[in-house]
Design a protein around this motif. Structure first.
Motif, PDB file in Angstrom:
ATOM      1  N   GLN A 196       0.866  -1.255  -0.018  1.00  0.00           N
ATOM      2  CA  GLN A 196       0.045  -0.016   0.188  1.00  0.00           C
ATOM      3  C   GLN A 196       0.921   1.124   0.019  1.00  0.00           C
ATOM      4  N   GLY A 197       2.045   1.084   0.719  1.00  0.00           N
ATOM      5  CA  GLY A 197       2.841   2.532   0.709  1.00  0.00           C
ATOM      6  C   GLY A 197       3.550   2.693  -0.482  1.00  0.00           C
ATOM      7  N   GLY A 198       3.906   1.754  -1.045  1.00  0.00           N
ATOM      8  CA  GLY A 198       4.751   2.079  -2.508  1.00  0.00           C
ATOM      9  C   GLY A 198       3.991   3.214  -3.394  1.00  0.00           C
ATOM     10  N   PRO A 199       2.928   2.802  -3.654  1.00  0.00           N
ATOM     11  CA  PRO A 199       2.233   3.701  -4.535  1.00  0.00           C
ATOM     12  C   PRO A 199       1.997   5.068  -4.107  1.00  0.00           C
ATOM     13  N   LEU A 200       1.778   5.149  -2.773  1.00  0.00           N
ATOM     14  CA  LEU A 200       1.932   6.453  -2.111  1.00  0.00           C
ATOM     15  C   LEU A 200       2.846   7.216  -2.294  1.00  0.00           C
ATOM     16  N   VAL A 201       4.257   6.417  -1.956  1.00  0.00           N
ATOM     17  CA  VAL A 201       5.492   6.779  -2.284  1.00  0.00           C
ATOM     18  C   VAL A 201       5.858   7.549  -3.642  1.00  0.00           C
ATOM     19  N   VAL A 202       5.497   6.921  -4.559  1.00  0.00           N
ATOM     20  CA  VAL A 202       5.530   7.289  -5.918  1.00  0.00           C
ATOM     21  C   VAL A 202       4.762   8.617  -6.180  1.00  0.00           C
ATOM     22  N   LYS A 203       3.347   8.461  -5.458  1.00  0.00           N
ATOM     23  CA  LYS A 203       2.530   9.685  -5.939  1.00  0.00           C
ATOM     24  C   LYS A 203       3.319  10.946  -5.170  1.00  0.00           C
ATOM     25  N   GLU A 204       3.780  10.777  -4.051  1.00  0.00           N
ATOM     26  CA  GLU A 204       4.456  11.974  -3.000  1.00  0.00           C
ATOM     27  C   GLU A 204       5.886  12.427  -4.028  1.00  0.00           C
ATOM     28  N   MET A 205       6.660  11.419  -4.682  1.00  0.00           N
ATOM     29  CA  MET A 205       7.677  12.007  -5.392  1.00  0.00           C
ATOM     30  C   MET A 205       7.090  12.712  -6.566  1.00  0.00           C
ATOM     31  N   ALA A 206       6.269  12.278  -7.318  1.00  0.00           N
ATOM     32  CA  ALA A 206       5.665  13.036  -8.443  1.00  0.00           C
ATOM     33  C   ALA A 206       5.197  14.399  -7.801  1.00  0.00           C
TER      34      ALA A 206
END
Length: 558
Positions: A196-206
């Motif tokens: 669950q956290g991985g996609p959230l990290v990607v979104k925050e980096m973007a």
């Protein structure tokens, strides 16, 4: 645990530690030689577009740094918590502390860049400083970086900004809570490897990339999404040598390491698209609003066996497996829009959203690496079944003076030529930049020799039509070299960490002259170029104590 540490030590020695007063009269050209060089015309053309067709043939002289490695007042990064001594921090490796005061002295240090006559400065904007807590933006930090960009442009120096250079805000993947049993939260998103956290990290980096594009895109056109992606993955998720300290390569390869790697490619692609969408201004007049690429840590891979160069198919195959693992899987994913999830050399997945997300590619070569097939014995890298080494007696050295004692590897001054030729063939149409090149040494002359020889190889490959548009020296200043702390000196300017004084080395004087006249004069070539030994490292022999040096066939000597 001992086995894990042994594996980590071997791989770290192969590149995780890099990817940083002028001597009166030393290497000085005569005025006549300078005038003659100028009269003949520039060996290196003026700077131009990084990616537009109009920029082919152009060349920029640059210098590089990274935010965490130089900046002070930076306690919100995962590397600060990881290195800060207990009880306030984890004390896992040498303390980054206040770096070399690169934040406080940022505007002052631009004077050093001006003295170097460089065209471009590659540097990072620290995500943890801009967003120390999730969703809370520090406007003062953005103002600081804005002032830095303005000061660079006022001196005619183009900024190239690296969005992600190894470090994160603690809230991305808290190294004190690597298991993240409570699941993602605003104080710990659980990291790239979490379902669950991985996609959230990607979104925050973007989102971070979007913010930078919105704030600085009117003045900045040149961006690097990530720096040396596999080096970062090995630090963070393979062997746990750096934050968040996840050692998943040997034990959780398919369930943890591969998902994290896949998400990091997703993060690159998401940052690329955010930068392209929100940087809408053409700041440099090349009719392109943005040039977005990334930098890759590359090596010279040598098949070895029993302390000699190997021609055995098993070792050559091992060499190729390691290169695919370390370099090509990530980059091929961007070229083809596919992914090799088991690292066996054949793509298993399609990801069309990744394809074409690379306007330019930065090449960063530091070392030669020996690779062999383990013949059934316990390998250094069990996932791909290879043994790797960085020095003699395992790896025959080209020249004993090329060995870099503090780093534990051999750095070949001629290595850029074959590497750049290879990458030009693999990625046709993608402009190349040597986005880092340098050597850890206490000797300014040795560094100047390495710099001149690197430029000679770039000159040589450009003469053959390879589209290399620049060179960035690593680094502007001596800095925090990750697990090495402050023991390895890469700076054109030596830093006294007691006074924080910046002291120009002989290499700074030589590089400044080259950048000013845009050529390697006969006098500079005679004093620092060629193909023979480098000046010795101060304090003794440059070779490893156990070295049984064997010069490989075809090694050139002048």
């Amino acid at each position: 645990m001992k086995r894990l540490l042994k594996i980590a030590g071997v791989v770290l020695a192969l590149g995780l530690l890099t990817p940083v007063a002028a001597v009166a009269g030393a290497g000085t050209d005569t005025a006549a030689a300078d005038a003659a060089a100028s009269h003949r015309g520039s060996t290196f053309a003026r700077t131009g577009s990084l990616t537009a067709p109009s920029g082919k043939g152009s060349f920029r002289f640059g210098v590089a740094s990274s935010a965490t490695q130089i900046e002070d007042q930076n306690p919100h990064t995962d590397w600060y918590k990881w290195t800060q001594p207990a009880p306030d921090g984890m004390g896992r490796s040498p303390f980054v502390g206040d770096g070399v005061k690169g934040y406080s002295k940022a505007l002052e240090d631009i004077g050093l860049l001006e003295d170097l006559n460089v065209d471009s400065y590659r540097f990072g904007i620290e995500w943890a400083r801009v967003e120390p807590r999730r969703g809370q933006i520090d406007e003062a930090a953005l103002d600081h970086y804005s002032d830095q960009i303005d000061a660079l442009l006022a001196r005619g120096i183009r900024p190239m900004i690296v969005v992600h250079h190894y470090t994160n805000p603690v809230w991305v993947d808290d190294p004190e809570d690597p298991g993240c049993a409570a699941g993602p939260s605003d104080t710990n998103l659980c990291g790239l490897d979490h379902p669950q956290g991985g996609p959230l990290v990607v979104k925050e980096m973007a989102e971070h990339a979007k913010l930078l594009a919105q704030r600085f895109g009117d003045r900045v056109d040149e961006w690097a999404t990530v720096n040396e992606p596999m080096v970062y993955m090995l630090f963070s998720h393979a062997f746990g040598a750096g934050p968040p300290g996840k050692a998943d390569l040997p034990t959780n390869f398919s369930t943890k390491f591969v998902p994290a790697f896949r998400q990091y490619i997703n993060a690159h692609a998401a940052m690329y698209k955010a930068l392209k969408r929100y940087d809408r201004a053409d700041a440099d007049g090349d009719r392109r609003a943005s040039a977005v690429g990334l930098t890759a840590s590359v090596k010279q891979y040598v098949a070895v066996r029993d302390g000699k160069i190997s021609t055995e198919p098993r070792d050559i195959a091992a060499r190729d497996r390691f290169r695919h693992f370390f370099e090509l899987n990530f980059l091929n994913s961007l070229k083809y829009g596919s992914f090799d999830a088991d690292f066996d050399g054949t793509a298993d997945e399609t990801h069309p959203q990744w394809k074409g997300t690379m306007d330019w590619l930065g090449i960063q070569l530091y070392d030669r690496t020996g690779v062999s097939d383990p013949d059934g014995a316990a390998p250094s890298l069990p996932v791909i079944d290879v043994n790797v080494c960085g020095d003699a007696p395992c790896l025959p050295l080209l020249d004993p003076s090329y060995f870099v004692p503090v780093m534990g590897y051999e750095s070949n001054p001629d290595g850029l030529y074959p590497v750049l030729k290879d990458y030009a063939a693999r990625f046709p149409g993608v402009p190349l930049v040597v986005s880092e090149s340098g050597i850890a040494t206490e000797s300014g002359k040795r560094r100047a020799e390495f710099t001149v020889r690197a430029l000679q190889q770039i000159e040589r490959v450009r003469a053959e039509g390879v589209d290399v548009r620049g060179y960035y020296h690593w680094s502007l200043l001596d800095n925090f070299e990750w697990l090495m702390g402050y023991t390895a000196r890469f700076g054109l300017y030596r830093v006294d960490r007691t006074t924080m004084e910046r002291i120009p080395t002989e290499a700074a004087t030589v590089y400044s002259k080259i950048a000013r006249i845009r050529t390697l004069t006969p006098a500079i070539r005679a004093a620092y170029g060629g193909n023979g030994p480098l000046s010795p490292e101060p304090g003794g022999d440059s070779t490893p104590a156990s070295a049984a040096v064997a010069v490989s066939p075809g090694a050139r000597r002048d």
